[in-house]
Write an enzyme that holds these catalytic residues in place. Structure first.
Site, PDB file in Angstrom:
ATOM      1  N   ASP A  47      -3.421  -5.414  -3.246  1.00  0.00           N
ATOM      2  CA  ASP A  47      -3.279  -6.429  -2.466  1.00  0.00           C
ATOM      3  C   ASP A  47      -2.080  -7.155  -2.660  1.00  0.00           C
ATOM      4  O   ASP A  47      -1.473  -8.044  -1.784  1.00  0.00           O
ATOM      5  CB  ASP A  47      -4.400  -7.285  -2.306  1.00  0.00           C
ATOM      6  CG  ASP A  47      -4.203  -8.222  -3.652  1.00  0.00           C
ATOM      7  OD1 ASP A  47      -3.964  -7.972  -4.622  1.00  0.00           O
ATOM      8  OD2 ASP A  47      -4.782  -9.350  -3.458  1.00  0.00           O
ATOM      9  N   ASP A  77       1.867  -3.917  -5.857  1.00  0.00           N
ATOM     10  CA  ASP A  77       1.065  -2.722  -5.338  1.00  0.00           C
ATOM     11  C   ASP A  77       1.722  -2.065  -4.395  1.00  0.00           C
ATOM     12  O   ASP A  77       1.461  -0.731  -4.125  1.00  0.00           O
ATOM     13  CB  ASP A  77      -0.330  -3.235  -4.920  1.00  0.00           C
ATOM     14  CG  ASP A  77      -1.206  -3.830  -5.885  1.00  0.00           C
ATOM     15  OD1 ASP A  77      -1.237  -3.440  -7.003  1.00  0.00           O
ATOM     16  OD2 ASP A  77      -1.689  -4.982  -5.472  1.00  0.00           O
ATOM     17  N   ASP A 137      -6.514  -1.636  -7.629  1.00  0.00           N
ATOM     18  CA  ASP A 137      -5.954  -2.416  -8.427  1.00  0.00           C
ATOM     19  C   ASP A 137      -7.203  -3.683  -8.882  1.00  0.00           C
ATOM     20  O   ASP A 137      -8.201  -3.407  -8.082  1.00  0.00           O
ATOM     21  CB  ASP A 137      -4.980  -3.566  -7.623  1.00  0.00           C
ATOM     22  CG  ASP A 137      -4.495  -4.502  -8.320  1.00  0.00           C
ATOM     23  OD1 ASP A 137      -4.056  -4.725  -9.250  1.00  0.00           O
ATOM     24  OD2 ASP A 137      -4.260  -5.694  -7.466  1.00  0.00           O
TER      25      ASP A 137
END
Length: 611
Positions: free
Chosen positions: A507, A511, A311
């Site tokens: 995080d 996700d 990410d």
């Protein structure tokens, strides 16, 4: 092996019984009392064999078959054929291996529970010109507390006064204290090692970084998931091979003692413990670096990963807005614009407000008290600062409050940066440009990941395509996918899994599904969303990207050591079995040889404790 008999003291007692019986039997043998010596060895073997049989039955009920069956066969056969000394040696070998595993588990547990012992309970808060001791649960944002020398910071906050010297070794493993200037963010769980300083509380204790770490560690300790053991994957085949060789030796020589010798040297009791010892040692090593590994399976999966799906926001980037530059209009200087905006923003709880206040403190600006502040949620706020009417916020909000509006078109900010317009006394004073910066160590971490075999790195983000492309280009990533929904991130992970084992790093709440879909999920930092930390097999307890590369290196080294133990131990056992089958290795000497082999592979496994 399946369920363990709880308590290191039981393993210690079994070792004491086996060792005491061995010593007593040898003493009786030297005294010429052969029958009594055989009885001593018999009695010393029975308790260990019974404990092993209980474990085997428990494991079989759970559908697990392990190499410990070979140990039970060899001890039983030794007692049946009157080779009680060989049985006693095998029992000592088995019990000693169990105790050694307990030692490794205790070592790993100490690394994690050391974190729990650092939780602060009270704090000294400034109030009415003095100090009062309060429970940390009573602290609220903007409280000012005193942090004394040697004290653990109870909450997250900003340094006030002359600065602070902070020791973060308990969380990051670094031994060198770091100087933090006035206005700098410091994390709970770290220790003040300099002169006392004041801390401005940023968030309640329950939302602090350290509280998140404690919750994660406690959850990991409550987890009952069994560790995966590499040696047990070969258990059925090794067991069948052992029985065939032992049977062939018996039939070919018409001597049951040869079959017993084969079983004895095929008893890899500490060997099958060598793998979990390596895994647990690796988990202990990772915990010392601020990386929480939720089990042996997670550590092994991390070591096998060859592709990374990562990410952007909060992972490759800081995850928060930072002031990039101040574009002051004629008649205003940049520091003046920032000073007015940050002073007014002290009345706002918006994340951008915190970024502007931090930026002002970093520049050494002493902020004024705002007055008459009116905030329009999501748009901006206006009020008075030092006799000036100040307004700041989005382009439309500020344009409506100035006498000479700029052109209708909103120029925005280049490369995905955000802008905050600032008006003073009805005149546009400047534009504050904020951006979510790439982490300082992101490029070096990407290089390290490639060096350890993660050859493909994919950026998957819900951010705009132009922002994602800029980050991917700057870091030299292999592919980029932007404007993704949580389900689309899962699709990216599943697509990558078709070719290689995948590690997903993120995080946020969005996700969590992708972290669960990957071969191994890694959640960034205890401040990340609870959903992502629960879905991930590995959690970086400190907000540092370089710990990701450290964790991969620890996992790969641990896996290599574990495989070395399996291959070396089983290979040497097979060679000794063939020698015993030919009649060249009696049971007692075979047991002693097997003990030497197993001690060697266990000592090799303990190398995983070192860096």
């Amino acid at each position: 092996m399946g369920s363990r008999i709880p308590g290191w003291w039981i393993d210690a007692a079994l070792v004491a019984v086996a060792l005491g019986g061995l010593a007593a039997g040898l003493a009786l043998l030297l005294a010429g009392r052969n029958d009594d010596a055989a009885l001593a060895w018999f009695l010393a073997t029975v308790p260990v064999l019974l404990a092993l049989l209980v474990e085997i039955v428990t494991s079989l009920r759970r559908g697990q078959l392990g190499l410990d069956i070979v140990a039970a066969l060899s001890m039983s056969a030794a007692l049946a054929f009157g080779e009680t000394l060989a049985g006693n040696v095998v029992a000592l070998m088995y019990a000693g291996g169990q105790l050694l595993e307990q030692f490794a588990q205790q070592r790993a547990r100490r690394e994690m529970t050391a974190l729990l012992g650092r939780v602060a309970r009270t704090a000294m808060r400034h109030a009415d010109g003095g100090l009062e001791e309060v429970a940390i649960e009573d602290l609220v944002p903007r409280d000012r507390i005193l942090i004394r020398h040697g004290e653990v910071l109870p909450v997250d906050g900003r340094v006030a006064g002359e600065g602070a010297l902070i020791d973060a070794s308990a969380l990051t493993g670094e031994s060198v204290p770091v100087a933090r200037p006035p206005g700098a963010e410091v994390s709970s769980g770290t220790t003040s090692v300099g002169v006392p300083f004041d801390l401005i509380v940023s968030r309640p204790a329950r939302e602090s970084a350290y509280a998140g770490i404690v919750r994660l560690v406690e959850a990991a300790q409550r987890s009952k998931a069994p560790a995966v053991r590499l040696a047990d994957r070969f258990a059925i085949w090794f067991l069948l091979f052992t029985v065939l060789v032992a049977g062939a030796a018996w039939i070919g020589s018409d001597d049951p003692v040869r079959a017993l010798a084969v079983l004895v040297v095929a008893t890899p009791c500490p060997l099958i413990l060598a793998v979990p010892v390596a895994i647990i040692s690796g988990m202990s090593r990772a915990a010392g670096l601020g990386v929480l590994v939720k089990g042996g399976q997670a550590l092994e999966a991390l070591g096998r990963a060859r592709t990374v799906v990562v990410d952007k926001t909060g992972t490759l980037t800081q995850g928060r807005a930072l002031l990039a530059r101040v574009e002051a209009q004629p008649g205003f200087c940049p520091d003046e614009v920032l000073w007015l905006a940050a002073s007014l923003d002290q009345a706002s709880a918006h994340v951008v407000a915190a970024a502007l206040i931090d930026a002002a403190h970093e520049r050494g600006l002493s902020l004024a008290d705002p007055g008459g502040v009116v905030e329009q949620s999501g748009a901006g706020l206006a009020g008075r600062v030092d006799g000036h009417e100040v307004a700041l916020g989005g382009h439309g909000y500020v344009r409506a409050r100035i006498a000479a509006p700029p052109p209708d078109a909103d120029p925005g900010a280049a490369d995905g940066a955000a802008r905050v317009d600032v008006a003073v006394d009805g005149q546009l004073a400047g534009i504050l440009v904020l951006e979510d910066r790439v982490r300082d160590d992101a490029a070096s971490v990407v290089r390290r990941l490639r060096q350890v075999g993660l050859g493909r790195i994919v950026l998957a983000t819900g951010d705009r395509a132009e922002v994602a492309a800029q980050v991917a280009k700057a870091l030299g990533l292999d592919a980029v996918a932007a404007d993704l929904s949580p389900s689309a991130k899962v699709d990216i992970v599943l697509e990558e899994r078709r070719t290689q084992p995948v590690m997903m790093v993120g995080d946020g709440v969005n996700d969590a599904p992708a972290l669960a879909a990957a071969d191994i999920g890694v959640a960034m930092g205890a401040r990340g969303a609870a959903a992502s930390s629960e879905s991930a097999g590995i959690v970086l307890l400190v907000d540092r990207l370089d710990r990701l590369a450290d964790a991969v290196e620890v996992a790969q080294r641990t896996r290599r050591i574990a495989l070395q133990s399996v291959i070396a131990g089983l290979g040497l056992s097979v060679a000794a079995m063939l020698v015993a089958a030919l009649g060249h290795l009696p049971p007692v000497q075979g047991a002693l040889l097997q003990e030497v082999i197993d001690v060697a592979v266990i000592l090799n496994a303990l190398r995983a404790l070192r860096g």
